[in-house]
Each structure stands twice: as structure tokens, then as C-alpha cells.
Design a protein around this motif. Structure first.
Motif, PDB file in Angstrom:
ATOM      1  N   VAL A   1       0.800  -1.048   0.038  1.00 39.61           N
ATOM      2  CA  VAL A   1      -0.047   0.023  -0.031  1.00 39.61           C
ATOM      3  C   VAL A   1       0.919   0.999  -0.270  1.00 39.61           C
ATOM      4  O   VAL A   1       1.939   1.274   0.756  1.00 39.61           O
ATOM      5  N   GLY A   2       0.576   2.117  -1.030  1.00 42.17           N
ATOM      6  CA  GLY A   2       1.331   3.381  -0.999  1.00 42.17           C
ATOM      7  C   GLY A   2       0.310   4.598  -1.085  1.00 42.17           C
ATOM      8  O   GLY A   2      -0.848   4.601  -1.011  1.00 42.17           O
ATOM      9  N   GLY A   3       1.018   5.559  -1.565  1.00 38.10           N
ATOM     10  CA  GLY A   3       0.079   6.938  -1.738  1.00 38.10           C
ATOM     11  C   GLY A   3      -0.653   7.528  -0.412  1.00 38.10           C
ATOM     12  O   GLY A   3       0.056   6.939   0.626  1.00 38.10           O
ATOM     13  N   GLY A   4      -1.365   8.378  -0.444  1.00 31.55           N
ATOM     14  CA  GLY A   4      -1.794   8.980   0.484  1.00 31.55           C
ATOM     15  C   GLY A   4      -2.875   8.095   1.659  1.00 31.55           C
ATOM     16  O   GLY A   4      -2.737   8.134   2.673  1.00 31.55           O
TER      17      GLY A   4
ATOM     18  N   PHE B   1       2.232  12.388  -7.995  1.00 29.26           N
ATOM     19  CA  PHE B   1       3.388  12.056  -9.143  1.00 29.26           C
ATOM     20  C   PHE B   1       3.237  13.190 -10.177  1.00 29.26           C
ATOM     21  O   PHE B   1       4.261  13.129 -11.076  1.00 29.26           O
ATOM     22  N   GLU B   2       2.232  13.818  -9.971  1.00 31.80           N
ATOM     23  CA  GLU B   2       2.185  14.916 -10.986  1.00 31.80           C
ATOM     24  C   GLU B   2       3.221  15.933 -10.931  1.00 31.80           C
ATOM     25  O   GLU B   2       3.520  16.860 -11.766  1.00 31.80           O
TER      26      GLU B   2
ATOM     27  N   GLY C   1       8.562   7.892  -6.280  1.00 32.09           N
ATOM     28  CA  GLY C   1       8.261   6.483  -5.711  1.00 32.09           C
ATOM     29  C   GLY C   1       7.338   5.956  -6.645  1.00 32.09           C
ATOM     30  O   GLY C   1       7.609   4.848  -7.182  1.00 32.09           O
ATOM     31  N   THR C   2       6.606   6.625  -7.534  1.00 29.79           N
ATOM     32  CA  THR C   2       5.625   6.129  -8.558  1.00 29.79           C
ATOM     33  C   THR C   2       6.510   5.715  -9.751  1.00 29.79           C
ATOM     34  O   THR C   2       6.258   4.543 -10.260  1.00 29.79           O
TER      35      THR C   2
ATOM     36  N   VAL D   1       2.521   4.931 -15.784  1.00 31.23           N
ATOM     37  CA  VAL D   1       3.317   3.899 -16.626  1.00 31.23           C
ATOM     38  C   VAL D   1       3.737   4.716 -17.888  1.00 31.23           C
ATOM     39  O   VAL D   1       5.015   4.656 -18.609  1.00 31.23           O
ATOM     40  N   ALA D   2       2.757   5.422 -18.348  1.00 27.50           N
ATOM     41  CA  ALA D   2       3.313   6.434 -19.546  1.00 27.50           C
ATOM     42  C   ALA D   2       4.418   7.220 -19.584  1.00 27.50           C
ATOM     43  O   ALA D   2       5.191   7.266 -20.137  1.00 27.50           O
ATOM     44  N   ARG D   3       4.141   7.909 -18.182  1.00 30.23           N
ATOM     45  CA  ARG D   3       5.472   9.046 -18.065  1.00 30.23           C
ATOM     46  C   ARG D   3       6.585   8.282 -17.679  1.00 30.23           C
ATOM     47  O   ARG D   3       7.500   8.825 -18.202  1.00 30.23           O
TER      48      ARG D   3
END
Length: 400
Positions: free
Chosen positions: A221-224, A326-327, A334-335, A360-362
Motif C-alpha cells: 500500500v502506498g500513496g496518501g 506524482f504529478e 516513488g511512483t 506508466v506512460a510517464r
């Protein structure tokens, strides 16, 4: 009918040369200030179906929504025409009408392999309302219906859930492929099977996490949302965004994972800042060691590496949701590290959810992953075992 599915696919579509086929596509694409398409992934996703139908001589009438317009105007489908024409290598006609007299007249004038794109379905309130009269007017434009918009399959919109009750319905190639891959993930995943779930809110993904804990061999689990889990484990997360009302839910999920002996990995390090802005000064800290004015905005790269190391040997991985904000470049590492790590693994990696797809595109690793789903909410609901209105409608569609 495809042997794996209870609905009809293009494999059993009758001869359609010179016959009108209504195709529900998902061309909800982003555009810039000059109305130029900035990401054509969803258009490309429909090409296999559209090219096949053109080769078979069908007269194509394409339907899609774009954005959330309030009445007629804004978010026009016309902006899609130049890129779609380029990719199909043919002229695509556009009509500023949906199911009225002008659309009917234009549809009647089509010849084999012609392509007509209707105006934004959501301009008509009957689309979102699931209005049967609106669906009847759409159905009058064609003789067959093909749904290739997996991303909208979880919606009971008129063009998704009602048209197959009025016309013989078939799943397009993209729809069929999505359901094949996700059905394998739901019912026949190769083990060890891990899931990586991120995003901002536990409350948005409780049902998904519950369902996954019944199927996976491990969960990261990650993110906020990881902040809420860390608080449930007793850590002080400073000024981090925490869903106080979801802490009990997170504790229940932690207890469920422990009872099932499913490892549930949380970040051992986070990237923290005092200000929620792209250029904020930041540092790496352990959970519980953040200042009262600091907030976790990303999973630290070394913590992502630890998660990836623990997942070594996984045969299947589902990834949904970014590891941080990640924006913003400062909090994207991390992403991006997760994307690169999963792309380098030997596992079958399935990516689902809009933000994960963008990530994944980035990172530029789409072609190194087993499957990148075009569905956001549709993917999540399917993996929870929920019936999707668009799929149920195809299953129960009238015979041709």
C-alpha cells in the motif's frame, strides 16, 4: 460466441457489408488549448475493432462521450476527428447531432467502410439518465451494436446498458481483450500474486482491498492512503492527509491480512514536506518521525525498492494507484521507481486505473508490462467481482 464468455464477439458477427453498425467507443481524450488531442491512447485502443469492421464493409456510426458537459456545448467530439482520421487513414465525417433528423439523414447516406462520428452523447440528458426513448432514437440509426468502450462498462448509460436490448449486441476487440485478461486475474491468476494499491483515499478502495485480501499472496500500500494505514498502526504522521473516519477500516483490513497471513507492506520511509506545493523543500523520514508541520507526499524510493525486493518471485502483480503526488516532479520518484521496478520484473503485471496508466506512460514502460487496462472504475468494479451493466447488457442482448 467466444468460448470464454457468455456474450457474442466480432467472431460471430454476421455479414455486415453495406449495413450500419453502431459502435460505442471511449474517445474521452484530453486536449490542449488549441483543441489538439494530447493523449490518443483511447483512440488507438479502438483501432482493431474499427479497422476490422471497415475491412468487412460495415458503415460505421461511432458514439462516445467526452468530459462532463452541462447541456449542449463544450467538450465537442469534433476535436477527435483529425487524429482519428489520421490513425484510420480515411476521412471521418462528423455531425453536430446525436440521434435527431440530421444524424439519421447522414447515417442513411453512408456507404461501405464510411465512418461517421456523432456529437457528444452527454449533450443529451437521456444518456446519463439511461432513458429508453433516447436509446430507441440511437438504435434507429443502425442495425447492429458493438461495444468497445470497456472504460464505461460500469455505467448504466443509455448507449451502454440499453442499446444491446434494442439491437443485436457484440463485444469489440478491446472489450473482449480487457475482459479476458481481467477474468484471468479474477479467477485464474498465477501465484504468487501480489497487488500494489495506491491513491489518496482508503474509502475509495475499501471494497477493492477487501476483495484482494481474499485472493492475493501479498499487498503493498502506498500513496496518501498509506498514511491512514500507518496511523492505524500507531504512527504519528504529522500534518499528513489522513482519513480519520477510515482509520478503523484500515485497522480492520490490517487485522484481516494478519489473520489470512497475507503480508501487507507499508512504506518504511516517506518523502515529506511542510508545504503542499510542487517546489516544496522535502526530506526522507521514517513514519512516526515527521514534524507536526510535515506531510508525507510520496513513498521514498528506498522504501519502494524494499517493497519490490519483497515481491521478488511474484508471478502476477496488479498495480492500481500512484505512490505519491506524482504529478509534481519532486514527489514522483516513488511512483516512477515502482513503474520501472515492475517493468523489470518477471511477473505478469496488470495496470488498472487512470492515474496508474498515466504513471506508466510517464515512465515510458507501457510496452514492457503485460497489460495496461483502459478502464478506471470499470476495472476496479470488475476485480471486486461486481457485475458491469455494459457487460450484462451484452450477455442479455437480443439475437440478430
Amino acid at each position: 460466441m467466444h468460448e470464454s464468455f457468455p456474450f457474442r464477439t466480432l467472431d460471430v458477427l454476421p455479414v455486415v457489408e453495406g449495413r450500419r453498425v453502431l459502435v460505442r467507443v471511449d474517445f474521452n481524450v484530453p486536449v490542449d488549448d488549441q483543441d489538439q488531442v494530447t493523449d490518443d491512447t483511447r483512440i488507438r485502443g479502438a483501432l482493431d475493432t474499427l479497422m476490422e469492421l471497415r475491412r468487412r464493409g460495415a458503415e460505421l456510426i461511432l458514439m462516445s462521450h467526452r468530459g462532463r458537459p452541462k447541456g449542449w456545448g463544450g467538450a465537442s467530439m469534433e476535436v477527435v476527428v483529425p487524429r482519428l482520421s489520421e490513425l484510420l487513414e480515411c476521412d471521418v465525417a462528423f455531425i453536430d447531432d446525436i440521434a435527431g433528423d440530421r444524424a439519421a439523414k447522414k447515417a442513411a447516406s453512408l456507404r461501405p467502410a464510411d465512418v461517421l462520428l456523432l456529437q457528444n452523447l452527454r449533450y443529451d440528458p437521456g444518456e446519463k439518465a439511461g432513458d429508453r426513448d433516447f436509446a430507441r432514437r440511437l438504435a434507429a440509426l443502425g442495425e447492429f451494436y458493438v461495444n468497445d468502450a470497456f472504460g464505461t462498462a460500469h455505467r448504466a448509460d443509455a448507449s451502454v446498458a440499453l442499446l444491446p436490448t434494442l439491437l443485436p449486441g457484440y463485444a469489440g476487440r478491446l472489450m473482449t481483450h480487457e475482459l479476458l485478461i481481467l477474468s484471468q486475474l479474477l479467477h485464474d491468476a498465477e501465484h504468487p500474486y501480489w497487488a500494489v494499491v495506491g491513491g489518496s483515499k482508503v474509502s475509495d478502495k475499501v471494497e477493492l482491498l477487501d476483495a484482494l485480501l481474499d485472493r492475493v499472496d501479498g499487498l503493498a500500500v502506498g500513496g496518501g492512503m498509506a498514511n491512514t494505514f500507518l496511523v492505524a498502526e500507531g504512527y504519528d504522521m504529522g500534518a499528513s492527509k489522513v482519513e480519520s473516519e477510515a482509520v478503523k477500516t484500515a485497522k480492520r483490513l490490517l487485522d484481516k491480512a494478519a489473520a489470512k497471513k497475507v503480508p501487507l507492506l507499508l512504506p518504511e520511509r516517506v518523502t515529506a514536506a511542510k508545504d503542499f506545493k510542487p517546489d516544496a523543500e522535502h526530506r526522507v523520514a521514517k513514519p512516526g518521525e515527521l514534524g507536526a508541520d510535515e506531510m508525507a507526499l510520496d513513498v521514498a524510493p528506498e522504501a519502494v525498492d524494499k517493497m519490490l525486493e519483497t515481491m521478488t518471485g511474484a508471478r502476477t502483480v496488479l498495480w492500481n494507484g500512484p505512490m505519491g503526488v506524482f504529478e509534481w516532479d519532486a514527489f514522483s520518484e516513488g511512483t516512477l521507481r515502482m513503474a520501472e521496478g515492475l517493468a523489470n520484473s518477471s511477473a505478469r503485471v496488470v495496470v488498472g486505473g487512470g492515474d496508474s496508466v498515466a504513471a506508466v506512460a510517464r515512465a515510458g514502460v507501457q510496452d514492457r508490462l503485460f497489460h495496461v487496462s483502459t478502464g478506471g472504475g470499470a476495472t476496479l468494479e470488475f476485480l471486486q467481482g461486481k457485475p458491469l451493466p455494459g457487460v450484462e447488457a451484452l450477455i442479455n442482448s437480443i439475437k440478430g
